[in-house]
Design a protein around this motif. Structure first.
Motif, PDB file in Angstrom:
ATOM      1  N   UNK A  89       0.836  -1.205   0.000  1.00 45.06           N
ATOM      2  CA  UNK A  89       0.000   0.000   0.000  1.00 45.06           C
ATOM      3  C   UNK A  89       0.870   1.253   0.000  1.00 45.06           C
ATOM      4  N   UNK A  90       1.908   1.260   0.823  1.00 46.93           N
ATOM      5  CA  UNK A  90       2.793   2.422   0.875  1.00 46.93           C
ATOM      6  C   UNK A  90       3.519   2.581  -0.460  1.00 46.93           C
ATOM      7  N   UNK A  91       4.033   1.467  -0.977  1.00 47.22           N
ATOM      8  CA  UNK A  91       4.723   1.534  -2.274  1.00 47.22           C
ATOM      9  C   UNK A  91       3.792   2.094  -3.339  1.00 47.22           C
ATOM     10  N   UNK A  92       2.544   1.622  -3.317  1.00 50.51           N
ATOM     11  CA  UNK A  92       1.570   2.106  -4.301  1.00 50.51           C
ATOM     12  C   UNK A  92       1.321   3.589  -4.156  1.00 50.51           C
ATOM     13  N   UNK A  93       1.082   4.030  -2.929  1.00 52.61           N
ATOM     14  CA  UNK A  93       0.796   5.450  -2.700  1.00 52.61           C
ATOM     15  C   UNK A  93       1.974   6.312  -3.152  1.00 52.61           C
ATOM     16  N   UNK A  94       3.175   5.926  -2.747  1.00 53.96           N
ATOM     17  CA  UNK A  94       4.363   6.712  -3.104  1.00 53.96           C
ATOM     18  C   UNK A  94       4.505   6.791  -4.626  1.00 53.96           C
ATOM     19  N   UNK A  95       4.371   5.641  -5.266  1.00 54.83           N
ATOM     20  CA  UNK A  95       4.546   5.609  -6.715  1.00 54.83           C
ATOM     21  C   UNK A  95       3.475   6.432  -7.423  1.00 54.83           C
ATOM     22  N   UNK A  96       2.246   6.325  -6.939  1.00 50.94           N
ATOM     23  CA  UNK A  96       1.159   7.066  -7.572  1.00 50.94           C
ATOM     24  C   UNK A  96       1.358   8.564  -7.438  1.00 50.94           C
ATOM     25  N   UNK A 112      -0.685   3.953 -11.097  1.00 49.65           N
ATOM     26  CA  UNK A 112       0.626   3.340 -10.965  1.00 49.65           C
ATOM     27  C   UNK A 112       0.622   2.433  -9.747  1.00 49.65           C
ATOM     28  N   UNK A 113       0.708   1.164 -10.011  1.00 54.13           N
ATOM     29  CA  UNK A 113       0.828   0.237  -8.892  1.00 54.13           C
ATOM     30  C   UNK A 113       2.114  -0.522  -9.108  1.00 54.13           C
ATOM     31  N   UNK A 114       2.895  -0.723  -8.049  1.00 52.77           N
ATOM     32  CA  UNK A 114       4.187  -1.377  -8.270  1.00 52.77           C
ATOM     33  C   UNK A 114       4.056  -2.725  -8.975  1.00 52.77           C
ATOM     34  N   UNK A 160       8.652  -3.740  -2.704  1.00 51.08           N
ATOM     35  CA  UNK A 160       8.213  -4.834  -3.583  1.00 51.08           C
ATOM     36  C   UNK A 160       9.132  -6.030  -3.457  1.00 51.08           C
ATOM     37  N   UNK A 161      10.429  -5.765  -3.434  1.00 48.85           N
ATOM     38  CA  UNK A 161      11.382  -6.861  -3.380  1.00 48.85           C
ATOM     39  C   UNK A 161      11.238  -7.627  -2.072  1.00 48.85           C
ATOM     40  N   UNK A 162      11.071  -6.902  -0.961  1.00 55.21           N
ATOM     41  CA  UNK A 162      10.942  -7.572   0.333  1.00 55.21           C
ATOM     42  C   UNK A 162       9.699  -8.453   0.357  1.00 55.21           C
ATOM     43  N   UNK A 163       8.594  -7.880  -0.129  1.00 57.25           N
ATOM     44  CA  UNK A 163       7.354  -8.654  -0.115  1.00 57.25           C
ATOM     45  C   UNK A 163       7.485  -9.872  -1.013  1.00 57.25           C
ATOM     46  N   UNK A 164       7.993  -9.665  -2.225  1.00 62.22           N
ATOM     47  CA  UNK A 164       8.094 -10.778  -3.165  1.00 62.22           C
ATOM     48  C   UNK A 164       9.037 -11.859  -2.634  1.00 62.22           C
ATOM     49  N   UNK A 174      -1.309  -2.664  -4.074  1.00 66.23           N
ATOM     50  CA  UNK A 174      -0.659  -1.386  -4.314  1.00 66.23           C
ATOM     51  C   UNK A 174      -1.519  -0.424  -5.113  1.00 66.23           C
ATOM     52  N   UNK A 175      -2.432  -0.945  -5.862  1.00 69.12           N
ATOM     53  CA  UNK A 175      -3.332  -0.092  -6.633  1.00 69.12           C
ATOM     54  C   UNK A 175      -4.590   0.205  -5.829  1.00 69.12           C
ATOM     55  N   UNK A 176      -5.088  -0.866  -5.234  1.00 68.53           N
ATOM     56  CA  UNK A 176      -6.394  -0.820  -4.588  1.00 68.53           C
ATOM     57  C   UNK A 176      -6.403   0.047  -3.337  1.00 68.53           C
ATOM     58  N   UNK A 177      -5.440  -0.205  -2.438  1.00 70.62           N
ATOM     59  CA  UNK A 177      -5.479   0.458  -1.136  1.00 70.62           C
ATOM     60  C   UNK A 177      -5.362   1.987  -1.251  1.00 70.62           C
ATOM     61  N   UNK A 178      -4.390   2.508  -2.007  1.00 70.70           N
ATOM     62  CA  UNK A 178      -4.314   3.973  -2.123  1.00 70.70           C
ATOM     63  C   UNK A 178      -5.584   4.546  -2.742  1.00 70.70           C
ATOM     64  N   UNK A 179      -6.127   3.808  -3.687  1.00 73.77           N
ATOM     65  CA  UNK A 179      -7.323   4.306  -4.343  1.00 73.77           C
ATOM     66  C   UNK A 179      -8.510   4.348  -3.396  1.00 73.77           C
TER      67      UNK A 179
END
Lengths: 659, 318
Positions: free
Chosen positions: A398-405, A413-415, A570-574, A584-589
């Motif tokens: 979620x944080x990665x998504x928000x930052x990227x967006x 933009x979702x990671x 992303x790398x840590x999660x993956x 990453x797309x859904x939560x920020x939205x």
């Protein structure tokens, strides 16, 4: 122009000849005799007549169709980076094939082909229904395609994991294979492609008019909607037929029209015709490479793998030098959000989070019924790491998504959609393939390298050309497609541990250790804090880079650091639990819909939402098919895809589009 | 000297039996058991198969429906519990069953450590490219027999298997008038590609016991098979090919002219083997040998007239 067409045709003829002479002892004179009707006697003659020749014909025909459909769709949507596969066709076909192969394994191949074709058409029909026929030229149709792709993909992978033995043999088809044993498939496919001639005849005029825009074309007396429906239906038919015959072959439909434009095809007719010709040449070359590579290794290299490996760098090159003028898509942040983020909403979110934790720990299905009970020590010990890592992964994504967006000013933009997660996945799958190590013991550094490389490519591209968000999105989708082709290739190798790889690819919390979950949780808090600290920079960057620079911000340094943060998440999660899509797309939205307008509140709220969604997805996955389990990543993608489809449909009704 | 060594060994044996401890060696090393376990779960089909053959007290297994569909023989005991998919067996259900032993193969150290919270774990090596898969299956079978105090049964079954190999071998030799063909076993993926079993596979081992050599040389791999084009089978000039069912696209393959032109098809050297698990335990070698021998008998020179399989493929060629 004539020169261009003749050079390409000569190249096709030349490479076709090489293609026929390769790995074959027959002289070209003898080959010619065989083609003109000599009865084959030696086995090599049979190979020539019933394997090499039909395969060549198939490559040329399928390549031409992919080039044609690609150009047609790109011209209709006026989007130079649209691939026919983006529109759901392959996801629909794949799901249909899996379902029918498992439900009725003995079904005759002809009937199976029909079911696959219907599946592919239904998926694309759904995409069109969501997008609406009036807005085929926009970003909507791509978004709809993406949502349907992810939704169907999640359902497919859930089924595959539960019935892996059946699915194993289907991966070769999924990887796209042109090998032939006779003219059977040619005879099946060729009549279905006659419609292509009609497209070649009528489409150029329509497309030329469409360049004025749908309303412009309408004012010139072209009934755009029905014509577009007819063209789309024809394209859909062609795609479905080729996918059914040879499986999923990516990139040709995307690249051929682009090269056509690059080489100077200007008007609609020229683009359409030349792209068709190029498609044939490209697939011929790619399949030639696949044949040579298969000879050099002990395994089969499917044609689709070769197109992906050759296609991806070409795509990046094209995108680097592609002109901005053709990039018509723009995305702007939605400003018509009326809702406020009140204290009661915050309390509500906290309440839901607590409730999710309680449900995840205390409510479970024991195979007979769903009941609340006090978990035993062992159950606490198994559930805790899974809940904790789901929470942590949700926060990270979620944080990665928000930052990227915020950073690239693009609410889509979702990671995971941008290929950053796919990069990590590819790195892990490839290194597992090379070293023979289990996917579960691989180093997170490998994942980090993969996602950093992907992110670097994207950043370079966005910087170099200042692309609109839509282009970046499509590029990400294409890179993801390449990774998928690689994964399909690995899966098609036929070893028995495919099912372990599948469960890893689904994004499962099953193998999580307590220490691992604690580490990721700590990392997620750190990432959260870092992103909160940089909230002001994000706000400034989001407004404009000029303003940010004027306020004394080191723009490129900050941007790079923030992007590094995204890649790290992303790398840590993956690396810890496999690819997790859509959060990453859904939560920020969702956070934005609930009224979180400031960066800080969006970060906090989306992190809470991301964590809750993943905890619930994991809980549902653990229980819904007890004793079997569905991966959290799969369920999250299915839920997210479904949510996205509903959102798009709602936006269509209320006209409050969110992009 | 020899006598001394023997004496020493006997003392050792007596000593260990006095301790009443059972020594089992798995991939992790040595494990000691006081008495044979009574509630066992197996997280893998090959291990479940070995246990059933030994009449061991098997409580639960992963993916029961899958086992019944793909492994088939030996049948699972009545009332066996299902632990869900093989990749992710349900730990909570496993814990509720309170087993006293968990038998697995080829999982990571971390996974073993987690399972140990439920019960002792034996993690056997099964399929690997750096050892002989079938021999390891037989060794594991003996180890398990030792654990469940069924060594006698195991030896009986193993020698019965050898006996069966000999019977089948002589039946084949008679049918083929002393000239056994070279045979390769395959599993079709679709009409264009095929998995060919090689040296490290259970089926090729079983054929070897029947005195049959492979028709194709295949590199040694972890699971004993490689993926190839169907065209690869055309390299077989004089040998035969057995393919494992189910393969639903076989009629389509038969109809293709490239297939019809292959030496093995022209000489009628292709036969189907009913669904048999090719990644199983020791006793799966027997089932494989029986199934393959039956198929090979239909291809034997003197079986031409009565053989329906052969007639069917003849029609397809015409």
């Amino acid at each position: 122009m004539i020169l261009r067409y003749s050079v390409t045709s000569i190249a096709i003829l030349l490479f076709s000849t090489f293609y026929l002479l390769y790995d074959n002892t027959l002289s070209s004179a003898l080959q010619w005799q065989l083609i003109s009707g000599k009865t084959p006697e030696l086995f090599t003659e049979f190979i020539f007549l019933f394997a090499t020749l039909p395969r060549l014909a198939m490559a040329l025909m399928v390549g031409a169709v992919l080039g044609l459909v690609g150009s047609l769709l790109q011209q209709i949507t006026r989007n130079p980076l649209l691939s026919p596969l983006t529109l759901g066709t392959s996801a629909g076909a794949w799901l249909a094939l899996i379902i029918i192969s498992i439900a009725v394994p003995s079904l005759a191949p002809d009937l199976k082909a029909i079911v696959v074709m219907i599946g592919s058409m239904l998926a694309m029909g759904l995409v069109l229904l969501i997008a609406g026929f009036r807005e085929l030229a926009g970003l909507r149709v791509i978004l709809a395609g993406m949502a349907v792709n992810i939704l169907l993909g999640a359902i497919t992978s859930a089924i595959i994991i539960l019935r892996d033995q059946y699915a194993k043999n289907l991966f070769i088809w999924g990887a796209g294979d042109l090998a032939q044993n006779d003219w059977q498939w040619m005879i099946w496919l060729a009549p279905k492609l006659i419609i292509a001639v009609v497209i070649l005849a009528i489409a150029p005029r329509v497309l030329q008019l469409l360049r004025l825009g749908q309303s412009g074309a309408r004012s010139l007396g072209l009934a755009t909607t029905p014509v577009l429906i007819v063209l789309f239906a024809a394209a859909l038919w062609l795609m479905s037929a080729t996918i059914t015959a040879v499986g999923i072959i990516s990139f040709i439909g995307l690249i051929a029209p682009n090269i056509a434009r690059l080489l100077g095809a200007n008007n609609a007719r020229d683009q359409l015709y030349y792209s068709t010709l190029l498609g044939a040449l490209l697939l011929l070359l790619a399949d030639f490479v696949a044949r040579i590579a298969s000879n050099l290794t002990i395994d089969i290299i499917p044609s689709g793998t070769a197109t992906a490996i050759i296609g991806a760098p070409m795509l990046i090159y094209l995108a680097m030098r592609g002109s901005r003028a053709e990039d018509q898509m723009q995305i702007s942040q939605n400003t018509v959000l009326r809702s406020q983020l009140t204290l009661s909403k915050w309390l509500g979110i906290i309440g839901i989070a607590v409730f999710a934790l309680i449900v995840a720990m205390f409510l479970n299905n024991d195979g007979v019924s769903w009941r609340w009970n006090i978990p035993s020590d062992f159950e606490i010990a198994t559930r805790t790491p899974r809940i904790l890592i789901a929470l942590a992964a949700g926060i990270c994504m979620a944080v990665a998504g928000t930052v990227l967006q915020r950073l690239i000013n693009n609410p889509l933009a979702s990671p995971d959609l941008l290929g950053v997660s796919a990069g990590a996945t590819a790195a892990i799958v490839i290194s597992s393939l090379l070293t023979g190590q289990s996917l579960f013991v691989l180093n997170p550094l490998i994942a980090l390298t993969g996602s950093a490389v992907m992110l670097a490519i994207l950043v370079l591209l966005t910087r170099a050309k200042q692309f609109s968000g839509g282009t970046v999105l499509l590029l990400g989708i294409s890179l993801t497609a390449m990774v998928e082709a690689l994964v399909q290739f690995v899966l098609a190798k036929g070893s028995q541990d495919v099912y372990n790889m599948l469960s890893w690819l689904a994004g499962s919390t099953y193998n999580t250790e307590l220490t691992q979950s604690l580490w990721l949780f700590a990392a997620s808090i750190l990432i959260m804090v870092l992103s909160l600290i940089s909230a002001r920079s994000l706000t400034l960057l989001n407004l404009s880079t000029d303003i940010a620079a004027a306020r004394g911000l080191k723009v490129s340094l900050t941007t790079n650091l923030l992007l590094a943060l995204v890649a790290l998440s992303c790398a840590l999660v993956t690396a810890s639990l496999g690819p997790i899509a859509f959060i990453g797309l859904l939560a920020p939205h969702m956070a934005q819909l609930m009224g979180a307008r400031k960066v800080k509140s969006q970060l906090l709220l989306s992190a809470a939402l991301g964590g809750v969604i993943l905890i619930l997805a994991d809980w549902l996955g653990r229980n819904i098919l007890f004793p079997s389990q569905v991966a959290a990543g799969t369920l999250a993608a299915a839920l997210g895809g479904g949510y996205f489809v509903i959102l798009l449909l709602k936006a269509k009704v209320s006209r409050h589009s969110f992009y | 000297m020899l006598k001394g060594a023997l004496c020493f060994l006997t003392t050792l044996l007596i000593a260990s039996s006095l301790n009443a401890q059972i020594r089992i060696i798995d991939a992790q090393g040595e494990h000691l058991f006081e008495k044979p376990p009574t509630k066992v779960v197996a997280l893998n089909w090959a291990m479940a198969e070995q246990l059933i053959e030994l009449d061991a007290p098997l409580l639960a297994v992963s993916d029961v429906a899958g086992y019944q569909e793909w492994v088939v023989q030996p049948a699972l005991p009545e009332g066996i519990q299902d632990l869900g998919a093989r990749a992710e067996p349900n730990l909570e259900k496993m814990a509720r069953l309170q087993p006293d032993l968990i038998i697995v193969s080829g999982i990571t150290k971390e996974q073993v450590a987690r399972l140990k919270n439920i019960a002792p774990v034996l993690n056997f090596n099964t399929f690997n490219s750096d050892h002989n898969n079938p021999q390891v299956a037989i060794d594991t079978f003996r180890q398990l027999a030792l654990l469940f105090n069924k060594s006698q049964l195991a030896e009986q079954k193993l020698s019965a298997m050898q006996q069966r190999f000999t019977e089948l071998r002589s039946a084949l030799t008679t049918a083929y008038q002393g000239k056994l063909p070279k045979v390769s076993t395959v599993r079709f993926a679709n009409t264009a590609s095929v998995y060919i079993y090689g040296d490290n596979s259970m089926s090729q081992y079983a054929l070897k016991q029947l005195g049959i050599k492979p028709a194709l040389d295949i590199a040694t791999t972890q699971w004993g098979l490689v993926q190839k084009r169907v065209l690869e089978l055309s390299k077989i000039q004089t040998g035969s090919v057995l393919y494992f069912e189910p393969f639903n696209e076989y009629p389509q393959l038969q109809a293709s002219r490239l297939w019809q032109a292959m030496p093995i098809v022209r000489n009628n050297k292709v036969a189907a083997v009913p669904a048999t698990w090719t990644y199983g335990g020791a006793m799966s070698l027997k089932y494989l040998a029986e199934a393959m021998a039956t198929s090979l008998l239909t291809l034997a020179p003197n079986a031409t007239e009565q053989n329906p399989v052969k007639n069917a493929s003849n029609e397809a060629v015409q």
